[in-house]
Scaffold this motif. Structure first.
Motif, PDB file in Angstrom:
ATOM      1  N   TYR A  97       4.688   4.128  10.119  1.00 34.95           N
ATOM      2  CA  TYR A  97       4.922   5.535   9.764  1.00 34.95           C
ATOM      3  C   TYR A  97       5.771   5.612   8.489  1.00 34.95           C
ATOM      4  O   TYR A  97       5.454   6.339   7.545  1.00 34.95           O
ATOM      5  CB  TYR A  97       5.638   6.243  10.925  1.00 34.95           C
ATOM      6  CG  TYR A  97       6.106   7.637  10.575  1.00 34.95           C
ATOM      7  CD1 TYR A  97       5.261   8.735  10.714  1.00 34.95           C
ATOM      8  CD2 TYR A  97       7.403   7.857  10.094  1.00 34.95           C
ATOM      9  CE1 TYR A  97       5.689  10.010  10.376  1.00 34.95           C
ATOM     10  CE2 TYR A  97       7.830   9.126   9.751  1.00 34.95           C
ATOM     11  CZ  TYR A  97       6.973  10.196   9.895  1.00 34.95           C
ATOM     12  OH  TYR A  97       7.400  11.452   9.541  1.00 34.95           O
ATOM     13  N   PHE A  98       6.861   4.836   8.463  1.00 38.65           N
ATOM     14  CA  PHE A  98       7.746   4.882   7.298  1.00 38.65           C
ATOM     15  C   PHE A  98       7.067   4.265   6.066  1.00 38.65           C
ATOM     16  O   PHE A  98       7.257   4.745   4.944  1.00 38.65           O
ATOM     17  CB  PHE A  98       9.068   4.169   7.597  1.00 38.65           C
ATOM     18  CG  PHE A  98       9.941   4.920   8.572  1.00 38.65           C
ATOM     19  CD1 PHE A  98      10.311   6.238   8.318  1.00 38.65           C
ATOM     20  CD2 PHE A  98      10.399   4.329   9.737  1.00 38.65           C
ATOM     21  CE1 PHE A  98      11.126   6.953   9.204  1.00 38.65           C
ATOM     22  CE2 PHE A  98      11.206   5.028  10.633  1.00 38.65           C
ATOM     23  CZ  PHE A  98      11.562   6.341  10.367  1.00 38.65           C
ATOM     24  N   LEU A  99       6.268   3.220   6.298  1.00 36.36           N
ATOM     25  CA  LEU A  99       5.553   2.604   5.175  1.00 36.36           C
ATOM     26  C   LEU A  99       4.556   3.597   4.572  1.00 36.36           C
ATOM     27  O   LEU A  99       4.451   3.739   3.344  1.00 36.36           O
ATOM     28  CB  LEU A  99       4.844   1.325   5.654  1.00 36.36           C
ATOM     29  CG  LEU A  99       3.977   0.602   4.625  1.00 36.36           C
ATOM     30  CD1 LEU A  99       4.757   0.278   3.353  1.00 36.36           C
ATOM     31  CD2 LEU A  99       3.404  -0.685   5.219  1.00 36.36           C
ATOM     32  N   TYR A 102       6.363   6.018   2.492  1.00 35.81           N
ATOM     33  CA  TYR A 102       6.772   5.428   1.209  1.00 35.81           C
ATOM     34  C   TYR A 102       5.604   5.454   0.219  1.00 35.81           C
ATOM     35  O   TYR A 102       5.759   5.892  -0.927  1.00 35.81           O
ATOM     36  CB  TYR A 102       7.266   3.985   1.431  1.00 35.81           C
ATOM     37  CG  TYR A 102       7.617   3.260   0.156  1.00 35.81           C
ATOM     38  CD1 TYR A 102       8.795   3.545  -0.543  1.00 35.81           C
ATOM     39  CD2 TYR A 102       6.768   2.289  -0.375  1.00 35.81           C
ATOM     40  CE1 TYR A 102       9.105   2.889  -1.728  1.00 35.81           C
ATOM     41  CE2 TYR A 102       7.072   1.626  -1.559  1.00 35.81           C
ATOM     42  CZ  TYR A 102       8.244   1.931  -2.224  1.00 35.81           C
ATOM     43  OH  TYR A 102       8.547   1.288  -3.405  1.00 35.81           O
ATOM     44  N   ILE A 103       4.453   5.032   0.690  1.00 33.27           N
ATOM     45  CA  ILE A 103       3.270   4.984  -0.184  1.00 33.27           C
ATOM     46  C   ILE A 103       2.890   6.396  -0.640  1.00 33.27           C
ATOM     47  O   ILE A 103       2.571   6.622  -1.811  1.00 33.27           O
ATOM     48  CB  ILE A 103       2.082   4.299   0.549  1.00 33.27           C
ATOM     49  CG1 ILE A 103       2.435   2.849   0.888  1.00 33.27           C
ATOM     50  CG2 ILE A 103       0.817   4.349  -0.295  1.00 33.27           C
ATOM     51  CD1 ILE A 103       1.477   2.182   1.864  1.00 33.27           C
ATOM     52  N   SER A 104       2.953   7.324   0.286  1.00 32.80           N
ATOM     53  CA  SER A 104       2.577   8.710  -0.028  1.00 32.80           C
ATOM     54  C   SER A 104       3.542   9.332  -1.052  1.00 32.80           C
ATOM     55  O   SER A 104       3.132  10.039  -1.968  1.00 32.80           O
ATOM     56  CB  SER A 104       2.568   9.501   1.280  1.00 32.80           C
ATOM     57  OG  SER A 104       2.781  10.842   1.048  1.00 32.80           O
ATOM     58  N   ARG A 105       4.852   9.028  -0.897  1.00 31.00           N
ATOM     59  CA  ARG A 105       5.838   9.635  -1.798  1.00 31.00           C
ATOM     60  C   ARG A 105       5.758   9.087  -3.220  1.00 31.00           C
ATOM     61  O   ARG A 105       6.135   9.771  -4.167  1.00 31.00           O
ATOM     62  CB  ARG A 105       7.252   9.474  -1.217  1.00 31.00           C
ATOM     63  CG  ARG A 105       7.477  10.439  -0.068  1.00 31.00           C
ATOM     64  CD  ARG A 105       8.707  10.111   0.743  1.00 31.00           C
ATOM     65  NE  ARG A 105       8.682  10.877   1.982  1.00 31.00           N
ATOM     66  CZ  ARG A 105       9.591  11.781   2.339  1.00 31.00           C
ATOM     67  NH1 ARG A 105      10.610  12.029   1.557  1.00 31.00           N
ATOM     68  NH2 ARG A 105       9.484  12.429   3.483  1.00 31.00           N
ATOM     69  N   ILE A 106       5.281   7.853  -3.356  1.00 34.97           N
ATOM     70  CA  ILE A 106       5.122   7.337  -4.724  1.00 34.97           C
ATOM     71  C   ILE A 106       3.723   7.654  -5.264  1.00 34.97           C
ATOM     72  O   ILE A 106       3.321   7.159  -6.315  1.00 34.97           O
ATOM     73  CB  ILE A 106       5.421   5.812  -4.812  1.00 34.97           C
ATOM     74  CG1 ILE A 106       4.521   5.031  -3.851  1.00 34.97           C
ATOM     75  CG2 ILE A 106       6.890   5.524  -4.560  1.00 34.97           C
ATOM     76  CD1 ILE A 106       4.616   3.525  -4.044  1.00 34.97           C
TER      77      ILE A 106
END
Lengths: 189, 165
Positions: A97-99, A102-106
Motif C-alpha cells: 500500500y505504501f509502495l 510512493y509510486i503514485s506521488r512521484i
C-alpha cells in the motif's frame, strides 16, 4: 467588535498575569515559550479566517511543482512513521500500500518505476498486491531511489509490523508448527 | 526529538502526545507551572511535551486544524512552556521550538503542505522571523490588526529537520 483579552484566559488564581509574563521575560524568551490565543468571537474569527484564506490562495497559486511534490512525499513519510510507531495494526496499511502511494506521488506508473529500480514489473506488481514479500534488494533500492528520504529502515519497520501481527494472530502457522516441536519446557517464567 | 539540558548541554529524548483528561487535571493544579487555563481547551486538540523518561509535562500546545480546502492550514491557538523553563535559568531548552516544529509536521501529515499560522503580539513581529523563520503577513482584519505569522514549504521543513529529526 469583541476581542477577548488574553488575560481572561489566564487562570484567575494563577501566579502570573500576562503583564507579569511580559514584564519578566524578554521578547525572545516569550517567543520561545508562548503563543497567545487570538480572538474568540465567532464574527471576528470568520473575519480573520477570510483574510487568511485570501493569503493562502495567493501562496497556493505560487507553489512550485517541486515544493508540491516534496509536501506530498513528506505527508507519506510522516504517515508511515506514525503508523509504524503506533500499537494499532491496520491490514490496509501493508508494505505494498505504501509502495503504491510512493509510486503514485512521484507520478510514475508501475512499469516506469520498475525500470527505474531495475526490478521486474511482475515482481513489483506482486509486492504491491501483497502476493509476494519484498526482498531486501528491493527495499535498499527504494531507499536509494528516494535519495534516502525514505530509509530502508522505515520500510523494514512496515514489514516488521506486518510480520509481528501475523506471528501473533495466524493460528494456522502455530497449529501447523506444533507437530514439529517434540519437546518443550514444562514451566512458565 | 531532543531537549537540551542547559546545565550539562546533554540532549535527552522527548515525546509529544495528545493530552488526557488526567493530564488536564494535573495541569490545572499546577498553578505555579502553567499560567493559562488549559481546561477550557479540553474538547480541542491539545498536545503535551514530556521527556521520554518522565511523566512531567514541560509544554502544552493547542492546534486548530482548518481542513477546508480554502484555509488548508493548522493554526497554533495556544502554546505554553512550563514556567520553570521559560527564562535564562531554565533547565530544559527547545521545548517551544519542538512544539512549533511538531505543528509543522502535523500540517504536512494532514496534507496542508506545512502551512501553519499564529497570532503575533506586536513586540514579537521581528522575533518570530529570527527565531523560527516565520513570515509576517501584514494582511489585517479589525480583529487581527497585526496580521499573521506564517510558515510553510521550506520554512516548515527546516523547523522539522532542526527540532524533530
Amino acid at each position: 467588535m469583541t476581542i477577548l483579552p488574553v488575560v481572561e484566559l489566564i487562570k484567575s488564581d494563577c501566579m502570573k498575569s500576562l503583564k507579569d509574563i511580559e514584564k519578566e521575560l524578554t521578547p525572545e524568551e516569550i517567543a520561545e515559550s508562548y503563543v497567545f490565543p487570538g480572538a474568540k468571537d465567532k464574527k471576528d474569527r470568520k473575519e480573520i479566517l477570510d483574510v487568511y484564506r485570501d493569503y493562502r490562495k495567493k501562496i497556493s497559486s505560487k507553489q512550485s511543482a517541486k515544493n508540491k511534490l516534496i509536501a506530498e512525499l513528506l505527508q507519506l513519510k510522516f504517515l508511515i512513521e506514525d503508523y509504524v510507531t503506533t500499537d494499532n495494526y491496520n491490514a490496509i496499511y501493508h508494505f505494498g500500500y505504501f509502495l503504491k502511494e510512493y509510486i503514485s506521488r512521484i507520478e510514475k506508473n508501475n512499469k516506469e518505476f520498475a525500470g527505474e529500480i531495475d526490478v521486474a514489473p511482475t515482481e513489483l506488481s506482486q509486492v504491491i498486491n501483497k502476493h509476494r514479500r519484498p526482498t531486501e534488494k528491493l527495499i535498499y533500492r527504494l531507499e536509494l531511489h528516494s535519495n534516502r528520504n525514505f530509509p530502508a529502515l522505515l520500510w523494514f519497520k512496515v514489514l516488521e509490523k506486518e510480520r509481528a501481527y501475523e506471528l501473533t494472530h495466524d493460528k494456522r502457522i502455530i497449529d501447523s508448527e506444533k507437530k514439529h516441536v517434540k519437546q518443550k519446557l514444562e514451566f512458565s517464567i | 526529538m531532543t531537549l537540551t539540558n542547559c546545565a550539562t548541554e546533554e540532549n535527552h529524548e522527548a515525546v509529544i502526545e495528545p493530552i488526557t483528561a488526567k493530564d488536564l487535571k494535573i495541569v490545572k493544579k499546577s498553578k505555579d507551572r502553567f499560567a493559562f487555563d488549559w481546561s477550557i481547551y479540553k474538547d480541542q486538540e491539545v498536545y503535551k511535551l514530556r521527556l521520554k523518561t518522565s511523566d512531567l509535562i514541560l509544554g502544552l500546545m493547542c492546534l486548530i486544524d482548518h481542513a477546508d480546502p480554502e484555509t488548508n492550514a493548522i493554526e497554533i491557538e495556544l502554546l505554553e512552556v512550563s514556567t520553570e523553563n521559560t527564562r535564562s535559568t531554565k533547565k530544559w531548552d527547545r521545548i517551544g521550538c519542538c512544539l512549533i516544529a511538531y505543528a509543522c509536521r502535523e500540517s504536512f501529515k494532514r496534507g496542508h503542505g506545512g502551512h501553519v499560522f499564529l497570532t503575533p503580539k506586536s513586540y514579537l513581529l521581528e522575533v518570530y522571523p529570527q527565531k523560527y523563520g516565520f513570515i509576517h503577513v501584514p494582511m489585517t482584519s479589525l480583529a487581527r490588526p497585526l496580521g499573521f505569522m506564517v510558515a510553510f514549504d521550506e520554512i516548515s521543513r527546516k523547523l522539522i529537520k532542526k527540532y524533530l529529526d
